[in-house]
Design a protein around this motif. Sequence first.
Motif, PDB file in Angstrom:
ATOM      1  N   GLU A 162     -61.185  26.455  25.993  1.00 38.66           N
ATOM      2  CA  GLU A 162     -59.782  26.058  25.897  1.00 38.66           C
ATOM      3  C   GLU A 162     -59.642  24.533  25.873  1.00 38.66           C
ATOM      4  O   GLU A 162     -58.879  23.975  25.077  1.00 38.66           O
ATOM      5  N   ALA A 165     -60.794  23.178  22.549  1.00 44.89           N
ATOM      6  CA  ALA A 165     -59.786  23.384  21.505  1.00 44.89           C
ATOM      7  C   ALA A 165     -58.693  22.322  21.595  1.00 44.89           C
ATOM      8  O   ALA A 165     -58.221  21.805  20.568  1.00 44.89           O
ATOM      9  N   ARG A 166     -58.304  21.957  22.808  1.00 46.46           N
ATOM     10  CA  ARG A 166     -57.301  20.902  22.976  1.00 46.46           C
ATOM     11  C   ARG A 166     -57.836  19.560  22.494  1.00 46.46           C
ATOM     12  O   ARG A 166     -57.092  18.755  21.915  1.00 46.46           O
ATOM     13  N   VAL A 168     -59.900  19.055  20.079  1.00 39.92           N
ATOM     14  CA  VAL A 168     -59.852  19.073  18.611  1.00 39.92           C
ATOM     15  C   VAL A 168     -58.425  18.914  18.117  1.00 39.92           C
ATOM     16  O   VAL A 168     -58.142  18.136  17.190  1.00 39.92           O
ATOM     17  N   GLN A 169     -57.504  19.638  18.738  1.00 42.01           N
ATOM     18  CA  GLN A 169     -56.112  19.650  18.269  1.00 42.01           C
ATOM     19  C   GLN A 169     -55.349  18.387  18.656  1.00 42.01           C
ATOM     20  O   GLN A 169     -54.608  17.823  17.851  1.00 42.01           O
ATOM     21  N   GLU A 170     -55.514  17.938  19.903  1.00 42.71           N
ATOM     22  CA  GLU A 170     -54.708  16.835  20.416  1.00 42.71           C
ATOM     23  C   GLU A 170     -55.382  15.472  20.282  1.00 42.71           C
ATOM     24  O   GLU A 170     -54.704  14.467  20.065  1.00 42.71           O
ATOM     25  N   ASP A 171     -56.706  15.444  20.431  1.00 42.01           N
ATOM     26  CA  ASP A 171     -57.422  14.170  20.406  1.00 42.01           C
ATOM     27  C   ASP A 171     -58.094  13.897  19.070  1.00 42.01           C
ATOM     28  O   ASP A 171     -58.697  12.848  18.881  1.00 42.01           O
ATOM     29  N   ARG A 172     -58.006  14.868  18.172  1.00 40.43           N
ATOM     30  CA  ARG A 172     -58.561  14.762  16.819  1.00 40.43           C
ATOM     31  C   ARG A 172     -60.088  14.648  16.825  1.00 40.43           C
ATOM     32  O   ARG A 172     -60.690  14.047  15.935  1.00 40.43           O
ATOM     33  N   GLU A 174     -63.811  15.731  16.154  1.00 38.91           N
ATOM     34  CA  GLU A 174     -64.438  16.490  15.073  1.00 38.91           C
ATOM     35  C   GLU A 174     -65.725  17.180  15.523  1.00 38.91           C
ATOM     36  O   GLU A 174     -66.266  18.031  14.806  1.00 38.91           O
ATOM     37  N   ARG A 193     -64.122  29.192  19.076  1.00 36.06           N
ATOM     38  CA  ARG A 193     -62.754  28.810  19.409  1.00 36.06           C
ATOM     39  C   ARG A 193     -62.289  27.593  18.615  1.00 36.06           C
ATOM     40  O   ARG A 193     -61.108  27.508  18.233  1.00 36.06           O
ATOM     41  N   THR A 194     -63.178  26.653  18.358  1.00 30.67           N
ATOM     42  CA  THR A 194     -62.753  25.373  17.786  1.00 30.67           C
ATOM     43  C   THR A 194     -63.029  25.225  16.291  1.00 30.67           C
ATOM     44  O   THR A 194     -62.343  24.478  15.604  1.00 30.67           O
TER      45      THR A 194
END
Length: 240
Positions: A162, A165-166, A168-172, A174, A193-194
Amino acid sequence: MRILVVNVNTTDSMTKTIGEQAMAAASPGTEIVPLTPAFGADSVEGNYESHLAAIAVMETVRSYPDPFDAVIQAGYGEHGREGLQELLDVPVVDITEAAAATAQFLGRSYSVVTTLDRAVPLIEDRLLLAGLSARCASVRASGLPVLELERDPAVAVEAIAEEAARAVQEDRAEVICLGCGGMSGLSERVVERTGVPVVDGVAAAVTIAESLVRLGLTTSKVRTYAPPRPKQFRAWPMAG
């Protein structure tokens, strides 16, 4: 080729897990020797325990009786790698630096997912000292104590995935680096997940150590990591 893989804490079951991950990453003909320090904390989660672990790891390696070709310090964000490099004439690889260096081949930015929030500054400092912080998008904590990774694996995997995933989504980010030696073997779930590459520091350190040995390379002894000068130690474990 023989590589010593030294856990920074005194939990034998975690040493076993780390050793298994190292063996899975090793090439045919490479012998992995997992080692547990004789003294120290059962889990390393702060500066005091980390400095104590550095001494324990150095003493564990120094007292190993047989020849070896490289050493892996299997603790994330821990102290002591520099001391090992002074003591030894073989390559020394720290899993924190191995994971981050590997991640930079795979994407523009990476994030580290670790255990408790108090470990975050230690990891940030280690990456800064190693010159690896410029492309670090974030260091995130899953909120789990180190030993919780073994006590409740299902909860641990979910919390780590979890947080990844955050990142990747919030902090960009890679690429994700698993920020604890005890997280060995969790890469597949985090990838699911990611959808990004996930670097296990133990596996990365094994492949780097093997490469250095095959290339005939080791630590420079000219200045920074020159052998310690002979000294007298008073009432100290290293006095022998």
